[in-house]
Design an enzyme around this catalytic site. Sequence first.
Site, mmCIF file in Angstrom:
data_model
loop_
_atom_site.group_PDB
_atom_site.id
_atom_site.type_symbol
_atom_site.label_atom_id
_atom_site.label_comp_id
_atom_site.label_asym_id
_atom_site.label_seq_id
_atom_site.Cartn_x
_atom_site.Cartn_y
_atom_site.Cartn_z
ATOM 1 N NE ARG A 1 7.874 -9.071 -10.017
ATOM 2 C CZ ARG A 1 6.951 -8.233 -10.398
ATOM 3 N NH1 ARG A 1 6.855 -7.053 -9.809
ATOM 4 N NH2 ARG A 1 6.104 -8.542 -11.353
ATOM 5 N NE ARG B 1 3.071 -8.570 -8.849
ATOM 6 C CZ ARG B 1 2.142 -8.880 -9.735
ATOM 7 N NH1 ARG B 1 2.313 -9.880 -10.542
ATOM 8 N NH2 ARG B 1 1.045 -8.183 -9.829
#
Length: 93
Positions: free
Chosen positions: A13, A22
């Site tokens: 991430r 994400r």
Amino acid sequence: MKALSEIETLFGRARSERNAPRTLDLDLIAYGNRVMTQPDLIVPHPRAAERLFVMGPLAEIAPSWIHPVSRRTALCLAKRAQVGLDARQVVAD
């Protein structure tokens, strides 16, 4: 929260802008019946009760869990949730 953020980073991430797509998003939804407000941590999660994609699965595994602020059960909150209605539909009790 620091540990959760480190796990997200390990899984690739990269934080860019708020609400950006994400690869992994870990949140601390609740911690028992504690209520905490700190600069980097609010427990229970301030928007969890509004989100069906949070309350739906919680209602499936712990329908009688009681939200420490609203005092409503997970099942009740799942039925009232207005965000993520396309995520999962809750089975009526």
